[in-house]
Design an enzyme around this catalytic site. Structure first.
Site, PDB file in Angstrom:
ATOM      1  N   CYS A 133      39.587 -24.177 -19.319  1.00  0.00           N
ATOM      2  CA  CYS A 133      39.327 -23.577 -20.677  1.00  0.00           C
ATOM      3  C   CYS A 133      39.783 -22.134 -20.547  1.00  0.00           C
ATOM      4  O   CYS A 133      40.314 -21.826 -21.376  1.00  0.00           O
ATOM      5  CB  CYS A 133      37.769 -23.550 -21.056  1.00  0.00           C
ATOM      6  SG  CYS A 133      36.980 -24.916 -20.792  1.00  0.00           S
ATOM      7  N   ASP A 134      39.524 -21.383 -19.595  1.00  0.00           N
ATOM      8  CA  ASP A 134      39.573 -19.900 -19.623  1.00  0.00           C
ATOM      9  C   ASP A 134      40.861 -19.359 -18.793  1.00  0.00           C
ATOM     10  O   ASP A 134      40.780 -18.021 -18.732  1.00  0.00           O
ATOM     11  CB  ASP A 134      38.181 -19.356 -19.369  1.00  0.00           C
ATOM     12  CG  ASP A 134      37.305 -19.627 -20.292  1.00  0.00           C
ATOM     13  OD1 ASP A 134      37.286 -19.866 -21.604  1.00  0.00           O
ATOM     14  OD2 ASP A 134      36.031 -19.683 -19.897  1.00  0.00           O
ATOM     15  N   CYS A 191      34.578 -22.593 -16.343  1.00  0.00           N
ATOM     16  CA  CYS A 191      35.573 -23.670 -16.794  1.00  0.00           C
ATOM     17  C   CYS A 191      37.064 -23.226 -16.566  1.00  0.00           C
ATOM     18  O   CYS A 191      37.193 -22.444 -17.537  1.00  0.00           O
ATOM     19  CB  CYS A 191      35.384 -24.086 -18.425  1.00  0.00           C
ATOM     20  SG  CYS A 191      36.756 -25.625 -18.655  1.00  0.00           S
TER      21      CYS A 191
END
Lengths: 103, 301
Positions: free
Chosen positions: B133-134, B130
Protein backbone atom coordinates in the site's frame (compact mmCIF):
# COMPACT_ATOMS: atom_id res chain seq x y z
CA UNK A 1 -21.97 17.34 -6.99
CA UNK A 2 -18.94 15.18 -7.56
CA UNK A 3 -15.96 15.44 -5.25
CA UNK A 4 -13.42 17.82 -6.80
CA UNK A 5 -9.83 16.74 -7.31
CA UNK A 6 -7.38 19.49 -6.41
CA UNK A 7 -3.88 20.49 -7.46
CA UNK A 8 -1.55 22.53 -5.29
CA UNK A 9 -2.80 25.96 -6.45
CA UNK A 10 -6.44 24.98 -5.97
CA UNK A 11 -5.59 23.53 -2.57
CA UNK A 12 -4.59 26.97 -1.32
CA UNK A 13 -7.85 28.49 -2.51
CA UNK A 14 -10.29 25.66 -1.83
CA UNK A 15 -8.89 24.28 1.41
CA UNK A 16 -6.69 26.77 3.23
CA UNK A 17 -8.89 29.79 2.48
CA UNK A 18 -12.21 27.98 2.86
CA UNK A 19 -14.90 29.45 5.10
CA UNK A 20 -16.24 26.01 5.96
CA UNK A 21 -14.31 22.99 7.29
CA UNK A 22 -12.77 20.84 4.56
CA UNK A 23 -12.26 17.08 4.55
CA UNK A 24 -9.33 16.23 2.27
CA UNK A 25 -9.13 12.67 0.95
CA UNK A 26 -5.52 11.85 0.02
CA UNK A 27 -5.66 8.87 -2.33
CA UNK A 28 -4.25 7.15 -5.40
CA UNK A 29 -5.63 5.01 -8.21
CA UNK A 30 -3.63 1.95 -7.14
CA UNK A 31 -4.79 2.14 -3.51
CA UNK A 32 -7.51 -0.47 -3.02
CA UNK A 33 -8.80 0.74 0.36
CA UNK A 34 -9.07 4.23 -1.21
CA UNK A 35 -11.36 2.75 -3.84
CA UNK A 36 -13.46 1.21 -1.04
CA UNK A 37 -13.73 4.58 0.70
CA UNK A 38 -14.71 6.54 -2.43
CA UNK A 39 -18.41 5.49 -2.52
CA UNK A 40 -18.72 6.25 1.20
CA UNK A 41 -17.37 9.77 0.62
CA UNK A 42 -19.67 10.21 -2.40
CA UNK A 43 -22.62 9.19 -0.25
CA UNK A 44 -21.72 11.76 2.42
CA UNK A 45 -21.21 14.42 -0.26
CA UNK A 46 -24.69 13.62 -1.59
CA UNK A 47 -26.20 14.36 1.82
CA UNK A 48 -25.02 18.01 1.72
CA UNK A 49 -22.80 17.95 4.80
CA UNK A 50 -21.78 21.12 6.65
CA UNK A 51 -18.22 20.60 5.43
CA UNK A 52 -16.61 20.43 2.01
CA UNK A 53 -15.04 17.23 0.67
CA UNK A 54 -12.12 17.39 -1.77
CA UNK A 55 -9.67 14.86 -3.12
CA UNK A 56 -5.89 14.94 -3.66
CA UNK A 57 -4.21 12.32 -5.85
CA UNK A 58 -0.84 11.75 -4.21
CA UNK A 59 0.81 10.53 -7.42
CA UNK A 60 -0.01 13.76 -9.22
CA UNK A 61 0.40 16.02 -6.20
CA UNK A 62 3.27 14.41 -4.32
CA UNK A 63 4.36 17.82 -3.00
CA UNK A 64 1.03 18.23 -1.21
CA UNK A 65 1.36 14.78 0.31
CA UNK A 66 4.86 15.67 1.44
CA UNK A 67 3.81 19.09 2.79
CA UNK A 68 1.26 17.42 5.04
CA UNK A 69 3.41 14.41 6.00
CA UNK A 70 1.09 11.91 4.37
CA UNK A 71 2.90 8.57 4.09
CA UNK A 72 -0.04 6.12 4.12
CA UNK A 73 -3.28 6.24 2.21
CA UNK A 74 -6.21 6.45 2.41
CA UNK A 75 -5.59 9.46 4.64
CA UNK A 76 -8.34 11.89 5.57
CA UNK A 77 -7.28 15.30 6.90
CA UNK A 78 -9.73 17.89 8.21
CA UNK A 79 -8.88 21.59 7.86
CA UNK A 80 -10.57 24.46 9.68
CA UNK A 81 -9.50 28.03 9.09
CA UNK A 82 -6.49 26.85 7.11
CA UNK A 83 -5.21 24.62 9.91
CA UNK A 84 -5.23 20.86 10.22
CA UNK A 85 -7.55 19.88 13.08
CA UNK A 86 -8.05 16.15 12.62
CA UNK A 87 -6.66 13.20 10.69
CA UNK A 88 -7.28 9.52 10.14
CA UNK A 89 -5.31 6.86 8.28
CA UNK A 90 -6.84 3.77 6.70
CA UNK A 91 -10.33 2.75 5.64
CA UNK A 92 -12.95 3.91 8.14
CA UNK A 93 -16.74 3.76 8.31
CA UNK A 94 -19.22 6.47 7.34
CA UNK A 95 -19.95 7.23 10.99
CA UNK A 96 -16.26 7.55 11.74
CA UNK A 97 -15.76 9.90 8.78
CA UNK A 98 -18.63 12.10 9.97
CA UNK A 99 -17.24 12.14 13.51
CA UNK A 100 -13.80 13.05 12.18
CA UNK A 101 -15.11 15.94 10.06
CA UNK A 102 -17.66 17.28 12.52
CA UNK A 103 -15.82 16.49 15.76
CA UNK B 1 -35.90 -11.60 14.91
CA UNK B 2 -33.45 -12.65 12.23
CA UNK B 3 -32.66 -16.28 11.52
CA UNK B 4 -28.95 -15.63 11.17
CA UNK B 5 -26.86 -12.65 12.23
CA UNK B 6 -23.39 -12.53 10.74
CA UNK B 7 -20.78 -10.37 12.43
CA UNK B 8 -18.20 -9.13 9.92
CA UNK B 9 -18.62 -8.71 6.15
CA UNK B 10 -15.35 -10.14 4.88
CA UNK B 11 -15.15 -13.14 2.54
CA UNK B 12 -16.14 -15.58 5.33
CA UNK B 13 -19.08 -13.51 6.56
CA UNK B 14 -20.47 -12.74 3.11
CA UNK B 15 -20.16 -16.37 1.98
CA UNK B 16 -22.02 -17.42 5.15
CA UNK B 17 -24.76 -14.94 4.24
CA UNK B 18 -25.01 -16.39 0.72
CA UNK B 19 -25.42 -19.94 2.02
CA UNK B 20 -27.95 -18.90 4.66
CA UNK B 21 -30.00 -16.91 2.13
CA UNK B 22 -30.00 -19.83 -0.29
CA UNK B 23 -31.44 -21.90 2.55
CA UNK B 24 -34.24 -19.27 2.74
CA UNK B 25 -33.12 -17.87 6.10
CA UNK B 26 -33.30 -14.16 6.91
CA UNK B 27 -29.82 -12.69 7.30
CA UNK B 28 -28.42 -9.55 8.88
CA UNK B 29 -24.77 -8.71 8.26
CA UNK B 30 -23.18 -6.33 10.74
CA UNK B 31 -19.92 -4.72 9.67
CA UNK B 32 -17.87 -2.16 11.60
CA UNK B 33 -16.09 -0.49 8.69
CA UNK B 34 -16.78 -1.54 5.12
CA UNK B 35 -17.50 -4.85 3.42
CA UNK B 36 -14.49 -6.75 2.07
CA UNK B 37 -12.29 -7.32 5.08
CA UNK B 38 -8.51 -7.47 4.85
CA UNK B 39 -8.55 -8.88 1.30
CA UNK B 40 -9.19 -5.34 0.00
CA UNK B 41 -5.53 -4.58 0.69
CA UNK B 42 -4.41 -7.23 -1.79
CA UNK B 43 -3.79 -5.72 -5.23
CA UNK B 44 -3.71 -9.05 -7.06
CA UNK B 45 -5.24 -12.33 -5.86
CA UNK B 46 -3.64 -15.19 -7.79
CA UNK B 47 -4.57 -18.28 -5.76
CA UNK B 48 -8.36 -18.29 -5.75
CA UNK B 49 -9.86 -20.92 -8.04
CA UNK B 50 -11.23 -19.88 -11.45
CA UNK B 51 -9.98 -16.26 -11.58
CA UNK B 52 -6.24 -16.23 -12.36
CA UNK B 53 -6.01 -12.57 -11.37
CA UNK B 54 -8.46 -10.40 -9.51
CA UNK B 55 -7.89 -7.42 -7.26
CA UNK B 56 -9.09 -7.51 -3.66
CA UNK B 57 -11.31 -4.54 -4.46
CA UNK B 58 -13.03 -6.26 -7.40
CA UNK B 59 -13.36 -9.49 -5.44
CA UNK B 60 -15.04 -7.69 -2.54
CA UNK B 61 -17.28 -5.70 -4.84
CA UNK B 62 -18.51 -8.80 -6.68
CA UNK B 63 -19.04 -10.74 -3.47
CA UNK B 64 -20.94 -7.81 -1.96
CA UNK B 65 -23.22 -7.51 -4.99
CA UNK B 66 -23.88 -11.25 -5.01
CA UNK B 67 -24.69 -11.26 -1.28
CA UNK B 68 -26.92 -8.20 -1.54
CA UNK B 69 -28.78 -9.55 -4.58
CA UNK B 70 -29.65 -12.67 -2.60
CA UNK B 71 -31.40 -10.48 -0.06
CA UNK B 72 -29.00 -10.26 2.86
CA UNK B 73 -29.37 -7.05 4.85
CA UNK B 74 -26.23 -5.02 5.61
CA UNK B 75 -25.83 -2.61 8.51
CA UNK B 76 -22.60 -0.73 9.18
CA UNK B 77 -22.39 -0.89 12.96
CA UNK B 78 -19.76 -2.14 15.36
CA UNK B 79 -20.69 -5.15 17.46
CA UNK B 80 -19.71 -4.71 21.08
CA UNK B 81 -21.35 -7.72 22.72
CA UNK B 82 -23.36 -10.87 22.09
CA UNK B 83 -25.77 -12.27 24.68
CA UNK B 84 -27.33 -15.71 24.77
CA UNK B 85 -30.52 -15.95 26.85
CA UNK B 86 -32.78 -19.00 26.63
CA UNK B 87 -31.45 -19.74 23.17
CA UNK B 88 -32.15 -16.24 21.80
CA UNK B 89 -29.06 -14.39 20.71
CA UNK B 90 -28.93 -10.63 21.15
CA UNK B 91 -26.23 -8.80 19.25
CA UNK B 92 -25.48 -5.37 20.66
CA UNK B 93 -23.84 -2.74 18.47
CA UNK B 94 -22.76 0.87 18.94
CA UNK B 95 -26.19 1.88 17.56
CA UNK B 96 -28.72 -0.71 18.62
CA UNK B 97 -29.40 -4.35 19.30
CA UNK B 98 -30.69 -7.19 17.15
CA UNK B 99 -32.11 -10.61 17.97
CA UNK B 100 -31.19 -13.73 16.07
CA UNK B 101 -31.70 -17.47 16.26
CA UNK B 102 -28.06 -18.13 15.32
CA UNK B 103 -24.94 -15.97 15.12
CA UNK B 104 -21.87 -16.42 12.97
CA UNK B 105 -18.77 -14.55 14.14
CA UNK B 106 -16.56 -13.69 11.18
CA UNK B 107 -14.60 -10.73 12.46
CA UNK B 108 -11.19 -11.72 11.06
CA UNK B 109 -8.05 -10.19 12.43
CA UNK B 110 -6.12 -6.94 12.55
CA UNK B 111 -2.45 -6.02 12.35
CA UNK B 112 -0.45 -6.62 15.48
CA UNK B 113 1.25 -3.47 16.67
CA UNK B 114 4.85 -3.13 17.74
CA UNK B 115 3.83 -1.79 21.11
CA UNK B 116 6.37 1.02 21.17
CA UNK B 117 5.43 4.45 22.50
CA UNK B 118 4.28 6.91 19.85
CA UNK B 119 3.33 4.20 17.34
CA UNK B 120 -0.31 5.26 16.90
CA UNK B 121 0.48 8.92 16.38
CA UNK B 122 3.08 8.05 13.73
CA UNK B 123 0.86 5.71 11.76
CA UNK B 124 0.72 7.29 8.32
CA UNK B 125 3.60 9.58 9.28
CA UNK B 126 6.37 7.09 8.69
CA UNK B 127 4.88 3.96 10.19
CA UNK B 128 3.02 1.54 7.94
CA UNK B 129 1.51 -1.93 8.22
CA UNK B 130 1.29 -2.55 4.47
CA UNK B 131 4.30 -2.45 2.15
CA UNK B 132 2.34 -2.83 -1.07
CA UNK B 133 0.00 0.00 0.00
CA UNK B 134 2.61 2.51 1.09
CA UNK B 135 5.88 1.42 -0.54
CA UNK B 136 5.55 4.10 -3.22
CA UNK B 137 6.07 6.82 -0.64
CA UNK B 138 9.60 5.54 -0.02
CA UNK B 139 11.22 5.50 -3.45
CA UNK B 140 14.98 5.96 -2.99
CA UNK B 141 14.53 6.39 0.74
CA UNK B 142 15.63 4.38 3.76
CA UNK B 143 13.18 1.99 5.39
CA UNK B 144 13.13 -0.83 7.93
CA UNK B 145 10.88 -3.87 8.13
CA UNK B 146 10.21 -5.50 11.51
CA UNK B 147 9.26 -9.18 11.66
CA UNK B 148 10.39 -12.66 10.73
CA UNK B 149 7.47 -14.34 8.98
CA UNK B 150 6.55 -14.53 5.30
CA UNK B 151 4.86 -11.13 5.28
CA UNK B 152 7.98 -9.44 6.67
CA UNK B 153 10.23 -11.20 4.16
CA UNK B 154 7.97 -10.42 1.20
CA UNK B 155 7.61 -6.82 2.34
CA UNK B 156 11.40 -6.47 2.54
CA UNK B 157 11.81 -7.92 -0.94
CA UNK B 158 9.13 -5.64 -2.36
CA UNK B 159 10.68 -2.59 -0.72
CA UNK B 160 14.21 -3.55 -1.82
CA UNK B 161 13.13 -2.76 -5.39
CA UNK B 162 11.94 0.72 -4.44
CA UNK B 163 13.97 1.98 -1.52
CA UNK B 164 17.62 2.92 -1.36
CA UNK B 165 18.16 0.76 1.69
CA UNK B 166 16.11 -1.76 3.64
CA UNK B 167 16.88 -2.93 7.17
CA UNK B 168 15.21 -6.17 8.20
CA UNK B 169 14.90 -6.35 11.96
CA UNK B 170 14.04 -9.69 13.54
CA UNK B 171 13.93 -10.71 17.18
CA UNK B 172 15.39 -14.16 16.51
CA UNK B 173 18.51 -15.37 14.70
CA UNK B 174 16.64 -17.27 11.98
CA UNK B 175 13.47 -16.74 9.97
CA UNK B 176 10.16 -18.58 10.17
CA UNK B 177 9.34 -17.56 6.61
CA UNK B 178 10.10 -19.35 3.36
CA UNK B 179 13.68 -20.37 2.64
CA UNK B 180 13.56 -19.17 -0.98
CA UNK B 181 12.50 -15.65 0.00
CA UNK B 182 15.28 -15.50 2.59
CA UNK B 183 17.92 -16.45 0.04
CA UNK B 184 16.56 -13.98 -2.51
CA UNK B 185 16.80 -11.26 0.13
CA UNK B 186 20.36 -12.22 0.99
CA UNK B 187 21.36 -11.61 -2.63
CA UNK B 188 20.19 -8.00 -2.42
CA UNK B 189 23.00 -5.49 -1.88
CA UNK B 190 20.69 -2.93 -0.28
CA UNK B 191 19.22 -5.19 2.43
CA UNK B 192 20.85 -5.34 5.85
CA UNK B 193 19.80 -8.00 8.35
CA UNK B 194 19.64 -7.12 12.02
CA UNK B 195 19.08 -10.26 14.12
CA UNK B 196 18.13 -10.83 17.76
CA UNK B 197 16.91 -7.27 17.97
CA UNK B 198 13.80 -5.28 18.70
CA UNK B 199 12.73 -1.70 18.06
CA UNK B 200 12.75 -0.02 21.45
CA UNK B 201 12.16 3.63 20.60
CA UNK B 202 10.64 5.78 17.85
CA UNK B 203 12.28 9.12 17.24
CA UNK B 204 10.14 11.65 15.41
CA UNK B 205 9.81 15.26 14.50
CA UNK B 206 6.37 15.61 12.86
CA UNK B 207 7.16 12.32 11.13
CA UNK B 208 9.35 9.36 11.97
CA UNK B 209 13.04 10.08 11.45
CA UNK B 210 14.92 7.41 13.39
CA UNK B 211 14.48 4.30 15.48
CA UNK B 212 16.41 2.84 18.36
CA UNK B 213 17.17 -0.86 17.99
CA UNK B 214 18.29 -2.97 20.93
CA UNK B 215 20.24 -6.20 20.53
CA UNK B 216 18.63 -8.64 22.95
CA UNK B 217 21.81 -10.67 23.46
CA UNK B 218 24.54 -8.05 23.81
CA UNK B 219 22.22 -5.35 25.12
CA UNK B 220 23.81 -2.86 22.75
CA UNK B 221 21.67 -0.04 21.40
CA UNK B 222 21.88 1.36 17.90
CA UNK B 223 20.12 4.34 16.39
CA UNK B 224 19.09 4.07 12.74
CA UNK B 225 18.02 7.07 10.71
CA UNK B 226 15.23 6.25 8.31
CA UNK B 227 12.13 7.51 6.54
CA UNK B 228 9.78 4.60 6.99
CA UNK B 229 9.16 1.67 9.32
CA UNK B 230 7.05 -1.26 8.13
CA UNK B 231 5.57 -3.35 10.90
CA UNK B 232 4.95 -7.00 9.93
CA UNK B 233 4.78 -8.81 13.24
CA UNK B 234 1.66 -10.84 12.57
CA UNK B 235 -2.03 -10.40 13.13
CA UNK B 236 -4.34 -10.63 16.12
CA UNK B 237 -7.89 -11.97 15.96
CA UNK B 238 -10.68 -9.57 16.85
CA UNK B 239 -12.48 -11.76 19.36
CA UNK B 240 -12.10 -9.88 22.65
CA UNK B 241 -15.78 -8.85 22.73
CA UNK B 242 -16.95 -12.48 22.60
CA UNK B 243 -14.80 -14.01 25.35
CA UNK B 244 -17.88 -14.20 27.61
CA UNK B 245 -19.58 -16.72 25.33
CA UNK B 246 -17.02 -18.69 23.37
CA UNK B 247 -13.71 -20.28 24.19
CA UNK B 248 -10.57 -18.48 23.05
CA UNK B 249 -7.17 -20.14 22.73
CA UNK B 250 -3.96 -18.56 24.07
CA UNK B 251 -3.52 -16.44 20.96
CA UNK B 252 -7.13 -15.23 21.09
CA UNK B 253 -8.64 -17.39 18.33
CA UNK B 254 -12.13 -18.83 18.85
CA UNK B 255 -11.81 -22.55 19.45
CA UNK B 256 -13.79 -24.55 16.88
CA UNK B 257 -13.22 -27.45 14.51
CA UNK B 258 -13.94 -27.65 10.79
CA UNK B 259 -17.68 -27.63 11.58
CA UNK B 260 -17.22 -24.04 12.88
CA UNK B 261 -19.28 -24.77 16.02
CA UNK B 262 -18.20 -22.96 19.17
CA UNK B 263 -18.81 -24.20 22.69
CA UNK B 264 -22.00 -22.09 22.75
CA UNK B 265 -24.92 -23.71 20.92
CA UNK B 266 -26.12 -21.55 18.04
CA UNK B 267 -22.95 -19.49 17.85
CA UNK B 268 -20.56 -20.29 15.03
CA UNK B 269 -17.23 -18.90 13.89
CA UNK B 270 -15.97 -18.50 10.33
CA UNK B 271 -12.71 -17.29 8.84
CA UNK B 272 -9.37 -16.04 10.13
CA UNK B 273 -10.53 -15.64 13.73
CA UNK B 274 -11.08 -19.41 14.12
CA UNK B 275 -8.41 -21.85 15.34
CA UNK B 276 -7.02 -23.40 12.17
CA UNK B 277 -3.80 -24.09 10.33
CA UNK B 278 -4.31 -22.29 7.01
CA UNK B 279 -5.68 -18.75 6.85
CA UNK B 280 -6.39 -18.02 3.20
CA UNK B 281 -9.19 -16.54 1.13
CA UNK B 282 -10.32 -19.99 0.05
CA UNK B 283 -10.41 -21.35 3.60
CA UNK B 284 -12.31 -18.26 4.76
CA UNK B 285 -15.05 -18.77 2.19
CA UNK B 286 -15.09 -22.50 3.00
CA UNK B 287 -15.66 -21.62 6.65
CA UNK B 288 -18.50 -19.32 5.65
CA UNK B 289 -20.27 -22.15 3.83
CA UNK B 290 -19.73 -24.57 6.69
CA UNK B 291 -20.80 -22.17 9.45
CA UNK B 292 -23.98 -21.20 7.59
CA UNK B 293 -24.87 -24.84 6.91
CA UNK B 294 -24.39 -25.70 10.58
CA UNK B 295 -26.40 -22.61 11.60
CA UNK B 296 -29.27 -23.64 9.33
CA UNK B 297 -29.19 -27.15 10.81
CA UNK B 298 -29.29 -25.66 14.30
CA UNK B 299 -32.27 -23.42 13.49
CA UNK B 300 -34.22 -26.26 11.85
CA UNK B 301 -33.76 -28.60 14.83
Amino acid sequence: MAIKELNKQQFEEEVLKSDVPVLVDFNAAWCEPCRMMKPILDEIEGENPKFKIVSVNIDEEDELADDYDVTSIPCLVVFKGGEEVNRSVGLISKDEILALAEG
Amino acid sequence: MYDVIVVGAGPAGMTAAIYARRASKTVLLLEAVSYGGQIINTPDIENYPVEAHISGFDFSQKLYEQTKALGAEFKFEKVVEIKDENGVKTVITNKGSYEGKAVIIATGSENRKLGVEGEDALRGRGISYCATCDGNFYRNKVVAVVGGGNTALEDALYLADLAEKVYLIHRRDSFRGEETTVSRLKERQNVEFIYNSTVTKLIAEKRLKAIEVTDKISGSVREIELNGLFVAVGRVPENQNFANLVELDEAGYIVAGEDCRTKCAGIFVAGDNRTKTLRQLVTATADGAMAATEAVKYINL
